[in-house]
Motif scaffolding. Sequence first.
Motif, PDB file in Angstrom:
ATOM      1  N   CYS A   1      67.984  91.098  80.334  1.00 22.18           N
ATOM      2  CA  CYS A   1      68.587  91.911  81.400  1.00 22.18           C
ATOM      3  C   CYS A   1      68.801  91.135  82.694  1.00 22.18           C
ATOM      4  CB  CYS A   1      67.755  93.165  81.652  1.00 22.18           C
ATOM      5  SG  CYS A   1      66.115  92.829  82.281  1.00 22.18           S
ATOM      6  N   THR A   2      68.288  89.910  82.779  1.00 23.00           N
ATOM      7  CA  THR A   2      68.521  89.075  83.952  1.00 23.00           C
ATOM      8  C   THR A   2      69.835  88.323  83.728  1.00 23.00           C
ATOM      9  OG1 THR A   2      66.146  88.818  84.287  1.00 23.00           O
ATOM     10  CG2 THR A   2      67.579  87.220  85.385  1.00 23.00           C
ATOM     11  N   ALA A   3      70.757  88.470  84.647  1.00 23.40           N
ATOM     12  CA  ALA A   3      72.103  87.889  84.493  1.00 23.40           C
ATOM     13  C   ALA A   3      72.039  86.404  84.162  1.00 23.40           C
ATOM     14  CB  ALA A   3      72.911  88.106  85.768  1.00 23.40           C
ATOM     15  N   GLY A   4      72.695  86.025  83.079  1.00 21.52           N
ATOM     16  CA  GLY A   4      72.804  84.638  82.664  1.00 21.52           C
ATOM     17  C   GLY A   4      71.605  84.066  81.937  1.00 21.52           C
ATOM     18  N   LEU A   5      70.465  84.772  81.928  1.00 20.76           N
ATOM     19  CA  LEU A   5      69.256  84.225  81.308  1.00 20.76           C
ATOM     20  C   LEU A   5      69.382  84.055  79.792  1.00 20.76           C
ATOM     21  CD1 LEU A   5      66.543  83.027  81.948  1.00 20.76           C
ATOM     22  CD2 LEU A   5      65.558  85.325  81.921  1.00 20.76           C
ATOM     23  N   PRO A   6      69.975  84.993  79.051  1.00 22.07           N
ATOM     24  CA  PRO A   6      70.115  84.763  77.599  1.00 22.07           C
ATOM     25  C   PRO A   6      70.924  83.496  77.293  1.00 22.07           C
ATOM     26  CG  PRO A   6      70.566  87.053  78.116  1.00 22.07           C
ATOM     27  CD  PRO A   6      70.453  86.325  79.425  1.00 22.07           C
ATOM     28  N   GLU A   7      71.956  83.234  78.058  1.00 17.20           N
ATOM     29  CA  GLU A   7      72.766  82.038  77.851  1.00 17.20           C
ATOM     30  C   GLU A   7      71.971  80.785  78.191  1.00 17.20           C
ATOM     31  OE1 GLU A   7      73.745  84.762  79.630  1.00 17.20           O
ATOM     32  OE2 GLU A   7      75.196  85.566  78.190  1.00 17.20           O
TER      33      GLU A   7
ATOM     34  N   ALA B   1      68.942  76.159  76.241  1.00 16.52           N
ATOM     35  CA  ALA B   1      67.659  75.452  76.200  1.00 16.52           C
ATOM     36  C   ALA B   1      67.217  75.226  74.757  1.00 16.52           C
ATOM     37  CB  ALA B   1      66.601  76.235  76.976  1.00 16.52           C
ATOM     38  N   ILE B   2      67.468  76.192  73.884  1.00 13.81           N
ATOM     39  CA  ILE B   2      67.142  76.028  72.460  1.00 13.81           C
ATOM     40  C   ILE B   2      67.949  74.870  71.889  1.00 13.81           C
ATOM     41  CG2 ILE B   2      67.348  77.085  70.163  1.00 13.81           C
ATOM     42  CD1 ILE B   2      66.736  79.812  71.568  1.00 13.81           C
ATOM     43  N   ARG B   3      69.255  74.845  72.163  1.00 12.00           N
ATOM     44  CA  ARG B   3      70.118  73.771  71.645  1.00 12.00           C
ATOM     45  C   ARG B   3      69.699  72.399  72.198  1.00 12.00           C
ATOM     46  NH1 ARG B   3      73.765  78.016  71.918  1.00 12.00           N
ATOM     47  NH2 ARG B   3      74.396  77.601  74.066  1.00 12.00           N
ATOM     48  N   GLU B   4      69.452  72.326  73.509  1.00  8.71           N
ATOM     49  CA  GLU B   4      69.069  71.053  74.129  1.00  8.71           C
ATOM     50  C   GLU B   4      67.732  70.543  73.584  1.00  8.71           C
ATOM     51  OE1 GLU B   4      68.935  71.712  78.326  1.00  8.71           O
ATOM     52  OE2 GLU B   4      71.112  71.774  78.540  1.00  8.71           O
TER      53      GLU B   4
ATOM     54  N   PRO C   1      64.352  91.396  74.691  1.00 11.00           N
ATOM     55  CA  PRO C   1      64.038  91.582  76.112  1.00 11.00           C
ATOM     56  C   PRO C   1      62.742  90.908  76.565  1.00 11.00           C
ATOM     57  CG  PRO C   1      64.866  93.620  75.201  1.00 11.00           C
ATOM     58  CD  PRO C   1      64.681  92.679  74.039  1.00 11.00           C
ATOM     59  N   ASP C   2      61.707  90.879  75.702  1.00 12.65           N
ATOM     60  CA  ASP C   2      60.423  90.325  76.129  1.00 12.65           C
ATOM     61  C   ASP C   2      59.892  89.196  75.245  1.00 12.65           C
ATOM     62  OD1 ASP C   2      59.773  91.831  73.913  1.00 12.65           O
ATOM     63  OD2 ASP C   2      58.180  92.972  74.892  1.00 12.65           O
ATOM     64  N   HIS C   3      60.682  88.715  74.314  1.00  7.89           N
ATOM     65  CA  HIS C   3      60.267  87.585  73.492  1.00  7.89           C
ATOM     66  C   HIS C   3      61.473  86.942  72.816  1.00  7.89           C
ATOM     67  CE1 HIS C   3      60.328  90.905  70.571  1.00  7.89           C
ATOM     68  NE2 HIS C   3      60.459  89.997  69.621  1.00  7.89           N
ATOM     69  N   VAL C   4      61.240  85.738  72.295  1.00  8.28           N
ATOM     70  CA  VAL C   4      62.282  84.988  71.601  1.00  8.28           C
ATOM     71  C   VAL C   4      61.725  84.551  70.256  1.00  8.28           C
ATOM     72  CG1 VAL C   4      63.709  82.890  71.632  1.00  8.28           C
ATOM     73  CG2 VAL C   4      63.255  84.127  73.765  1.00  8.28           C
ATOM     74  N   HIS C   5      62.519  84.718  69.206  1.00  9.38           N
ATOM     75  CA  HIS C   5      62.176  84.200  67.881  1.00  9.38           C
ATOM     76  C   HIS C   5      63.062  82.996  67.603  1.00  9.38           C
ATOM     77  CE1 HIS C   5      59.823  87.654  66.427  1.00  9.38           C
ATOM     78  NE2 HIS C   5      60.672  88.401  67.113  1.00  9.38           N
TER      79      HIS C   5
ATOM     80  N   HIS D   1      66.405  75.540  84.253  1.00  9.97           N
ATOM     81  CA  HIS D   1      67.815  75.915  84.391  1.00  9.97           C
ATOM     82  C   HIS D   1      67.978  77.281  85.060  1.00  9.97           C
ATOM     83  CE1 HIS D   1      69.122  72.388  82.405  1.00  9.97           C
ATOM     84  NE2 HIS D   1      68.823  72.758  81.178  1.00  9.97           N
ATOM     85  N   ALA D   2      67.002  78.155  84.856  1.00  7.51           N
ATOM     86  CA  ALA D   2      67.066  79.486  85.479  1.00  7.51           C
ATOM     87  C   ALA D   2      66.682  79.418  86.953  1.00  7.51           C
ATOM     88  CB  ALA D   2      66.158  80.460  84.735  1.00  7.51           C
ATOM     89  N   GLY D   3      66.080  78.306  87.383  1.00  7.49           N
ATOM     90  CA  GLY D   3      65.675  78.159  88.781  1.00  7.49           C
ATOM     91  C   GLY D   3      64.580  79.138  89.170  1.00  7.49           C
ATOM     92  N   ARG D   4      63.725  79.455  88.209  1.00  5.29           N
ATOM     93  CA  ARG D   4      62.693  80.463  88.453  1.00  5.29           C
ATOM     94  C   ARG D   4      61.523  79.877  89.221  1.00  5.29           C
ATOM     95  NH1 ARG D   4      63.427  85.313  86.495  1.00  5.29           N
ATOM     96  NH2 ARG D   4      61.233  85.747  86.645  1.00  5.29           N
TER      97      ARG D   4
END
Length: 160
Positions: A43-49, A54-57, A73-77, A103-106
């Motif tokens: 739900c954070t703009a641009g974060l899924p991309e 990051a997975i590809r890199e 929304p709260d995890h990645v497989h 990359h997200a600048g968090r």
Amino acid sequence: MESSQLPRRLDRRPRLDDCVYGPSGYPTHASITSYRRRPILTCTAGLPEIISEAIREAAMAHGVNVHCYCIMPDHVHVVGSVQPGGTHQRKFIQSLKKRATMHAGRQQRLWQESFYDHVLRGDEDLLSVCVYVLNNPVRKGLAKDWREYAHCWLSSDVGS
């Protein structure tokens, strides 16, 4: 060595012997959770991309063949195999998390400290595990079919 006879570590961490996570080619299903399971990953703009990139890199940097992934929304497989000449699954996951955060600048934490992983055994089919991963949004009511969910990906080497 048969994957059903993989060596177990003797310490308390729920990990198998390091040789399994290196360039063994064993497919591994990893689940990476957002910090405090906050539902921010889709739900954070641009974060899924950013996470997809990051997975590809990280896969390219660590010699990992990614078979599929699903960003919830709260995890990645992520299901992948470290190929000959690659490094280690733990380094791949650490790199993925670091790259996504950078990359997200968090300024605040994005991920839980560790991750859950499962090395596929001899009786587990790669396509079946990928179908299970890809159907996460269907089970959670986010889509009627995984192909409708924008944050899933399946490699053409696995099938459809």
